[in-house]
Each structure stands twice: as C-alpha cells, then as structure tokens.
Design a protein around this motif. Structure first.
Motif, PDB file in Angstrom:
ATOM      1  N   ASP A 124     -38.659  66.690 -16.078  1.00  0.00           N
ATOM      2  CA  ASP A 124     -37.353  67.305 -16.299  1.00  0.00           C
ATOM      3  C   ASP A 124     -36.374  66.949 -15.183  1.00  0.00           C
ATOM      4  N   ALA A 125     -36.888  66.836 -13.964  1.00  0.00           N
ATOM      5  CA  ALA A 125     -36.023  66.678 -12.805  1.00  0.00           C
ATOM      6  C   ALA A 125     -35.901  65.246 -12.312  1.00  0.00           C
ATOM      7  N   LEU A 126     -36.915  64.420 -12.548  1.00  0.00           N
ATOM      8  CA  LEU A 126     -36.994  63.111 -11.908  1.00  0.00           C
ATOM      9  C   LEU A 126     -36.753  61.990 -12.913  1.00  0.00           C
ATOM     10  N   GLN A 127     -35.818  61.099 -12.553  1.00  0.00           N
ATOM     11  CA  GLN A 127     -35.449  59.982 -13.409  1.00  0.00           C
ATOM     12  C   GLN A 127     -35.483  58.692 -12.602  1.00  0.00           C
ATOM     13  N   LEU A 128     -36.160  57.684 -13.133  1.00  0.00           N
ATOM     14  CA  LEU A 128     -36.238  56.366 -12.505  1.00  0.00           C
ATOM     15  C   LEU A 128     -35.518  55.364 -13.402  1.00  0.00           C
ATOM     16  N   SER A 129     -34.627  54.577 -12.809  1.00  0.00           N
ATOM     17  CA  SER A 129     -33.853  53.611 -13.576  1.00  0.00           C
ATOM     18  C   SER A 129     -33.850  52.281 -12.853  1.00  0.00           C
ATOM     19  N   ALA A 130     -33.672  51.214 -13.620  1.00  0.00           N
ATOM     20  CA  ALA A 130     -33.561  49.879 -13.038  1.00  0.00           C
ATOM     21  C   ALA A 130     -32.686  49.033 -13.950  1.00  0.00           C
ATOM     22  N   GLY A 131     -32.099  48.008 -13.383  1.00  0.00           N
ATOM     23  CA  GLY A 131     -31.231  47.173 -14.192  1.00  0.00           C
ATOM     24  C   GLY A 131     -31.007  45.802 -13.586  1.00  0.00           C
ATOM     25  N   ILE A 132     -30.457  44.937 -14.405  1.00  0.00           N
ATOM     26  CA  ILE A 132     -30.029  43.611 -13.972  1.00  0.00           C
ATOM     27  C   ILE A 132     -28.581  43.448 -14.400  1.00  0.00           C
ATOM     28  N   ASP A 133     -27.688  43.320 -13.445  1.00  0.00           N
ATOM     29  CA  ASP A 133     -26.284  43.047 -13.733  1.00  0.00           C
ATOM     30  C   ASP A 133     -26.057  41.541 -13.709  1.00  0.00           C
ATOM     31  N   ASN A 134     -25.162  41.083 -14.561  1.00  0.00           N
ATOM     32  CA  ASN A 134     -24.839  39.655 -14.635  1.00  0.00           C
ATOM     33  C   ASN A 134     -26.118  38.830 -14.796  1.00  0.00           C
ATOM     34  N   VAL A 135     -26.840  39.131 -15.861  1.00  0.00           N
ATOM     35  CA  VAL A 135     -28.146  38.508 -16.112  1.00  0.00           C
ATOM     36  C   VAL A 135     -28.061  36.985 -16.092  1.00  0.00           C
ATOM     37  N   LEU A 136     -26.996  36.412 -16.636  1.00  0.00           N
ATOM     38  CA  LEU A 136     -26.862  34.963 -16.756  1.00  0.00           C
ATOM     39  C   LEU A 136     -26.298  34.311 -15.500  1.00  0.00           C
ATOM     40  N   ASP A 137     -26.129  35.090 -14.427  1.00  0.00           N
ATOM     41  CA  ASP A 137     -25.660  34.581 -13.137  1.00  0.00           C
ATOM     42  C   ASP A 137     -24.318  33.863 -13.274  1.00  0.00           C
ATOM     43  N   LYS A 138     -23.409  34.494 -14.021  1.00  0.00           N
ATOM     44  CA  LYS A 138     -22.098  33.918 -14.290  1.00  0.00           C
ATOM     45  C   LYS A 138     -21.224  33.951 -13.040  1.00  0.00           C
ATOM     46  N   THR A 139     -20.473  32.865 -12.817  1.00  0.00           N
ATOM     47  CA  THR A 139     -19.479  32.844 -11.752  1.00  0.00           C
ATOM     48  C   THR A 139     -18.125  33.199 -12.356  1.00  0.00           C
ATOM     49  N   TYR A 140     -17.557  34.311 -11.932  1.00  0.00           N
ATOM     50  CA  TYR A 140     -16.306  34.759 -12.530  1.00  0.00           C
ATOM     51  C   TYR A 140     -15.588  35.696 -11.569  1.00  0.00           C
ATOM     52  N   ALA A 141     -14.300  35.873 -11.831  1.00  0.00           N
ATOM     53  CA  ALA A 141     -13.479  36.825 -11.084  1.00  0.00           C
ATOM     54  C   ALA A 141     -12.636  37.604 -12.072  1.00  0.00           C
ATOM     55  N   GLU A 142     -12.410  38.861 -11.761  1.00  0.00           N
ATOM     56  CA  GLU A 142     -11.504  39.664 -12.578  1.00  0.00           C
ATOM     57  C   GLU A 142     -10.080  39.112 -12.441  1.00  0.00           C
ATOM     58  N   HIS A 143      -9.293  39.246 -13.508  1.00  0.00           N
ATOM     59  CA  HIS A 143      -7.923  38.744 -13.442  1.00  0.00           C
ATOM     60  C   HIS A 143      -7.144  39.404 -12.306  1.00  0.00           C
ATOM     61  N   LEU A 144      -7.393  40.679 -12.058  1.00  0.00           N
ATOM     62  CA  LEU A 144      -6.652  41.404 -11.031  1.00  0.00           C
ATOM     63  C   LEU A 144      -7.247  41.250  -9.637  1.00  0.00           C
ATOM     64  N   SER A 145      -8.333  40.475  -9.498  1.00  0.00           N
ATOM     65  CA  SER A 145      -8.913  40.303  -8.168  1.00  0.00           C
ATOM     66  C   SER A 145      -7.931  39.533  -7.288  1.00  0.00           C
ATOM     67  N   ARG A 146      -8.047  39.743  -6.007  1.00  0.00           N
ATOM     68  CA  ARG A 146      -7.125  39.132  -5.056  1.00  0.00           C
ATOM     69  C   ARG A 146      -7.535  37.687  -4.756  1.00  0.00           C
ATOM     70  N   SER A 147      -6.600  36.912  -4.202  1.00  0.00           N
ATOM     71  CA  SER A 147      -6.913  35.537  -3.812  1.00  0.00           C
ATOM     72  C   SER A 147      -7.786  35.544  -2.564  1.00  0.00           C
ATOM     73  N   GLY A 148      -8.589  34.507  -2.404  1.00  0.00           N
ATOM     74  CA  GLY A 148      -9.474  34.423  -1.257  1.00  0.00           C
ATOM     75  C   GLY A 148      -8.739  33.989  -0.005  1.00  0.00           C
ATOM     76  N   ALA A 149      -9.225  34.433   1.148  1.00  0.00           N
ATOM     77  CA  ALA A 149      -8.660  34.047   2.445  1.00  0.00           C
ATOM     78  C   ALA A 149      -9.691  33.221   3.208  1.00  0.00           C
ATOM     79  N   ALA A 150      -9.210  32.449   4.170  1.00  0.00           N
ATOM     80  CA  ALA A 150     -10.105  31.656   5.012  1.00  0.00           C
ATOM     81  C   ALA A 150     -10.779  32.574   6.026  1.00  0.00           C
ATOM     82  N   VAL A 151     -12.111  32.687   5.916  1.00  0.00           N
ATOM     83  CA  VAL A 151     -12.893  33.515   6.833  1.00  0.00           C
ATOM     84  C   VAL A 151     -13.901  32.615   7.526  1.00  0.00           C
ATOM     85  N   SER A 152     -13.896  32.605   8.843  1.00  0.00           N
ATOM     86  CA  SER A 152     -14.795  31.753   9.610  1.00  0.00           C
ATOM     87  C   SER A 152     -16.246  32.017   9.228  1.00  0.00           C
ATOM     88  N   GLY A 153     -16.980  30.930   8.929  1.00  0.00           N
ATOM     89  CA  GLY A 153     -18.381  31.050   8.548  1.00  0.00           C
ATOM     90  C   GLY A 153     -18.606  31.192   7.057  1.00  0.00           C
TER      91      GLY A 153
END
Length: 672
Positions: free
Chosen positions: A621-650
């Motif tokens: 009743d009290a204990l719940q175990l969950s697991a998941g895989i997000d982005n199963v297909l390992d897609k490379t993508y960005a949200e339209h509203l995501s910000r542009s990338g900046a130059a970060v050392s390393g």
C-alpha cells in the motif's frame, strides 16, 4: 462538477484489491474541468521525475519550457512567459533576482514539498494577484486538521544514468490540536550528454528545508507559521556565466477561520516575506577564460526582498449567491553589486546598490450566481494601484555608462482586470464560455533588468502597460469508455511588451523593450480511452499561433504543435507497463531576435519525435518502485524554445541547448 478524468496517482490507504488502485506513473496530467487542473505533486512522472517547478509544469498540455541546461527552465503557457504567468507557492510569491532570468520563480520550488498543483487557465480568476493574463499556477499544502495523533510521511529517491540523484522527504506529525511539518530535498546532477554523446554544461546541486507549525483548535480554525531556506548552484550552457548561489529564505503566516457569522462564511489571511540572494559568475563552475567582454573573473550579486499580505472573505448570501472579496498588497526591492575583478575585489565586500522598487495594492471580488442546479454565472473584478521607482543613476548603453534619463523617477498606474463566464454541467459533461480583460504592469526584467532601453530612450522605465482581452471556451465530455477535454482561446493584446534585441536605433542594432499590438489563438485537447480493464490510452495535443500585428511578423517565442500519446497496461494487481510517444512539429514562424524576458527566437527548427518507456511495481500500500527509459532511441534534439549554446571552456560548441540522450532512471516512493 468535479469529475476526475484520469487517475491522479493517489495511493489507496486500504489493501490493494483492484488493479486500478495502483498508483500510476503520470505522463500526461489531466484537466478536471475545462479551465482548471489539480494534480498530485508527489506522483511519479515521466520523463524523469520533476526536480523543480518548471519541470513539473511540462507534463501539462499547453506548457512548454525555455531550456538553458539541466535546471531553472522558464515555463511558457499558451506562448506566454514571465509575469504573464503567476507562480504562487505557500500563499506568496518569490521573485527572482537575476536580470538574465537565471533564477525564475519556479527555480526556487521543489514540487515534492507541496501536496497539490493547481493551474487556472487564462484570466479567469482575480483572487491570486494582478496581471495573470496567461495562467495562474498555485503550489499548495494541505491544511486539514488531523483526526488523531499520527505521523504522515512521504519519501522519494531518484537515480539516473545521466548522473542525477535526489532524495525528498515530507513528514507531518501531530494530533487534532496541531502539527509540525518538515519537508527537505537534496538533488544533484552531472553534465548530461545529448543523443550524439556531446556533453552539455548542465550540472547542478540544490537543497531545501521547509517547516510548518500549525495550531488547529477546532475544525473551523487554522493558524500556521512557515519557515524555509534553500540554496544551490547551476551550470548554464547558454551563457558566459553560471549561478553559484541561489540562497532563499521564506517566512509565512497563514490563518483560516470558518463559520464566523451569518454574513461571513470564511476568512483567510496570509502574510509572507521572501528573500533571494543570487550570485552569477564566470569562474566557480567553469574554468575562467578571458575574452573581450570579461577580461578578469567577474561576479554579479543581485538580491531581492518580496513581502506581502492578503485578506480574503467569503460570504454566502444565500443558496444562489457566493461572494469572495478582499485586499492584497505586495512590495519588492531589487539590489545589485558587481565585481569586475573577483579575486582582488570580492563582490561580497562591496556595498549593494538598489536599482528598482515596486509596490502594488489591490482590491478584488468574485461573484458566483447559481442560475440553476447545473449552471452558474461567475464574474470577477480587481483594481490595482501600482507604484515603481527607478533608482539607477547610470545605465549601460552602447558599450559605455551613460546618465539615466529616468533616474529617481516614480511612475503610478491604476490598472483594472476582470472576467465573466457562463459554466454548466450535466451528468456526463461540463463546459464554459468566458471573457477576460487584464491590464499588466511592466515587470522588473522589462523595464530595468537586462540593460534595455525603449524605442526612444536608453531607459525602458516608462513603456506602456500591457492590455489583454481573451475569449475562452472549454468542454469536458464523458462517454462510456472515453473522456474528452478540449479548450480554445483567442487573445487580443494591445501594447504587448516585446523584448527586441535587433531593433534599429540611431543606425545601430539595440536591445529594447517596446510596445506592439499582437494576437494569439490556440487550443489544448486531451482524450483518455479505457480500451479494456487493463489497457488505458491517453493523448494530448496543444497548439498556439501568435501574430505581431505592428511589425506584420510572427509573434516570437511561440512553441510548435505538440502531440503526446501515452499508454498504461496493467499486468497484474501490482505490475504495470507504460510508454509515451511525443511528437513535435517543426516551427518556421519565427521573428529572429524578438521574444520575451526569458528568451528570443534564434532560428526555425525541425520537428522531432521521442519514445519513453516505464514500469511500475506496487510492492505494498505504501511502497512503490518505478523505473523508466527516457529518449529510448537516443535522439539528438532541442526544444524550439531552448536557448542558443555558448562557448564554454572544455565543452564542444553547440548551436542550441540539446536535450539529454537516452536516460535510464529508477524511482522509489514511500508514503506512510
């Protein structure tokens, strides 16, 4: 009619005897009425369980996020961001300090520290402060009196393959006379990798402790004092600086009294004080590299005090008339100090300089008239007196410091907001048609933060207030095995406050806040189909289109069409399997360099699709175990509203802040 369309994942306190009593993983948060959603903040969710307030909102149809890394995203609803969305937590507001929105209000909210999240679409309430033209978001804690001596608690732990760990705990102990409550959280994450295996500068660490002490002498009286603190640090992939301090302190007083007299059914009083102390720098969370703009280690240390109070009275005149009315007040003060050479002249030793103050006093009232047993007419009106002061003597403009033409000026405005709607219910349906008007005072980021001017001045302090007129309609319909929820809206916005970073002024491209006329229209829809006793299919769709009528352009920072399809299959009384397919259309309607206080359009973007899977085991009743895989297909993508990338050392240079690649996670929920 309050009729739940989809399980909100509340654990039954009785022994589990039916499969549908299992606490489900929430992938699409359902609307209970055409205009309002209430959901359990402690429920397990996919994608990866929410780590701040914005993450939680992303599971609700109509919400999108402006992403800048692994944390502190800015929520967007129906294409609107910033102060067009009211964020209320613990009956008050915490306003961020960073002029570049490193710390939006949702960055200071740990969802699991609250019991419920309520979202009210559009300008269809006046009870939660002024200017809420897009939506009102309320994080609430239960304040019901305990029936006996008991300890109630919740503990949650999350692990993920991208190096994220979090532990949450919320414990309430007491009896019918009162209780003490403590909620605590610690979470951290490494820099994640996108689908290409490219590491994104996105690590974070945060913690919070929130306490409440309540006195409940009777069923009709509630008194509580709250105190909370939090801190953290966040790396950002979209800018030249990171957030190395997110210090928050909150104090609140809450009183609720019922059955006072024949005229006043209920009285509530809330008072709060919120303080945030924020540091952004270019050396704490990344190697310092000198450039043309920052030749030495630099630190900026804004802080902000926000305090306010609200008194609300409820009068049931008779069985047909309910009147809710009151008064609210808020004041906030923003200060800053900057060190251009942190190692030799630490920012902590420098005096703070106030740059702006805001004060608002409002009166409000909502009236509900019961037309019949199944229909109501609801209307509201609020009047707000605003005052703000510009304390800046100098302004950064055209690569130099110049005298501020609005230095020490005070502006006063009296603004009006209101709505009226007809709503009706039957045994299997509920619908409404509403009309709302909102006048919104410019916020700190639009007139002071960001070193922006107006079209004619290097100061934006005197830009006009924003006026929104919105038409709303919505329907919830229940068939035998299918539930449908659909809402549509149309907005006409006069003097829309547009952030334009490519405005031509004096033969130069300048960053300005300017007033334009705009319109937006769109819809949100949800369908849940109980295909069999074991199989449940749910889908949601949302779309918004915005037009800049002044420039004859698309209105910037509008999310594309999004469709989500979720499945939940009950294997047994304890096991369930689920999945989520998310399809996002390309967005070609852009206005490069224009947007809002949280982000500007960069380029058109391609569409994408992702697949996520989950499983859930109800151990007891009290204990719940969950697991998941997000982005199963390992897609490379960005949200339209995501910000542009900046130059970060390393780190490799990226065009946009991509989302994480394939991520495995495990979650433990214990309610006792």
């Amino acid at each position: 009619m309050k009729r739940t369309l989809l399980s909100l994942a509340i654990v039954s306190l009785s022994p589990i005897t039916h499969a549908d009593e299992i606490e489900k993983i929430v992938v699409i948060a359902p609307m209970q009425t055409p205009i309002t959603l209430t959901t359990d903040t402690k429920a397990v969710r996919q994608p990866l369980p929410a780590q701040d307030g914005a993450d939680l909102l992303s599971s609700i149809a109509g919400f999108s996020l402006i992403k800048k890394g692994g944390a502190s995203a800015d929520p967007v609803f129906r294409g609107m961001a910033g102060s067009r969305i009211a964020i209320i937590a613990n009956n008050g507001q915490t306003l961020g300090g960073c002029g570049s929105r490193m710390d939006p209000p949702t960055a200071y909210i740990t969802p699991q520290s609250y019991d419920t999240l309520k979202v009210i679409k559009g300008p269809q309430t006046v009870l939660y402060g002024p200017g809420n033209s897009a939506a009102t978001v309320v994080f609430e804690r239960e304040n019901e009196r305990l029936a006996k001596s008991e300890v109630i608690g919740f503990t949650n732990a999350v692990l993920s393959s991208q190096g994220r760990h979090s532990v949450n705990s919320d414990i309430k102990a007491g009896n019918e006379r009162g209780y003490a409550r403590i909620a605590a959280n610690y979470s951290d994450a490494d820099d994640y990798e996108d689908g290409n295996g490219t590491k994104v500068h996105s690590a974070y660490e945060r913690w919070n402790i929130d306490t409440e002490f309540a006195y409940t002498p009777s069923d009709d009286a509630f008194y509580s004092i709250t105190y909370g603190v939090s801190d953290g640090e966040v790396a950002y992939a979209d800018r030249m600086m990171d957030g190395s301090l997110f210090d928050r302190e909150n104090i609140g007083l809450n009183i609720k009294l019922s059955s006072l007299s024949s005229l006043i059914e209920e009285l509530t009083f809330n008072a709060y004080y919120n303080y945030v102390d924020h540091i952004m720098d270019n050396h704490s969370l990344r190697p310092f590299v000198a450039n043309m703009m920052m030749k030495t280690p630099t630190s900026s240390n804004p802080d902000r005090k926000t305090y306010g109070a609200k008194l609300t009275l409820t009068s049931e005149i008779n069985t047909q008339h309910t009147f809710i009315y009151g008064v609210d007040y808020q004041a906030n003060e923003h200060r800053n100090r900057v060190s251009r050479d942190q190692f030799n002249n630490p920012v902590e030793t420098m005096p703070r300089q106030i740059d702006a103050e805001f004060r608002q006093l409002g009166v409000f009232a909502e009236f509900e008239y019961q037309l019949s047993q199944t229909s109501q007419w609801v209307s509201g009106l609020r009047i707000d007196d605003w005052q703000s002061e510009d304390h800046r003597t100098m302004i950064s403009a055209m690569m130099s410091m110049k005298p501020n033409p609005t230095a020490l000026q005070t502006r006063d405005d009296t603004l009006f907001s209101g709505f009226s709607r007809y709503q009706a219910q039957s045994k299997n349906s509920s619908y409404f048609v509403g009309f709302g008007i909102t006048e919104r005072f410019p916020d700190y980021w639009e007139v002071v933060g960001g070193s922006r001017g107006s079209e004619t001045s290097i100061s934006a302090f005197n830009v006009d207030t924003e006026k929104t007129v919105q038409l709303d309609a919505g329907l919830v319909k229940q068939f035998k095995n299918i539930n449908v929820n659909f809402s549509v809206f149309y907005n006409q916005i006069d003097d829309y406050l547009l952030i334009d970073n490519m405005f031509e002024k004096m033969n130069m491209m300048s960053k300005v806040t300017r007033n334009i006329d705009a319109e937006t229209l769109g819809f949100e829809g949800e369908v849940m189909w109980q295909a069999s006793k074991a199989l449940q299919l749910t889908s949601s769709i949302n779309y918004v289109k915005g037009n800049n009528l002044t420039d004859n352009l698309a209105l910037a920072q509008q999310p594309p069409l999004q469709l989500r399809i979720a499945s939940n299959y009950q294997l047994s009384d304890k096991w369930q399997l689920g999945g989520l397919v998310r399809l996002v259309q390309h967005q070609h309607r852009v206005a490069i360099g224009q947007g809002n206080i949280a982000g500007q359009d960069i380029t058109a973007t391609a569409g994408f699709g992702t697949l996520s899977l989950n499983t859930n085991y109800q151990y007891s009743d009290a204990l719940q175990l969950s697991a998941g895989i997000d982005n199963v297909l390992d897609k490379t993508y960005a949200e339209h509203l995501s910000r542009s990338g900046a130059a970060v050392s390393g780190f490799d240079q990226i065009d946009r802040v991509n989302e994480p690649g394939r991520t495995l996670w495990a979650n433990l929920n214990w309610r006792f």
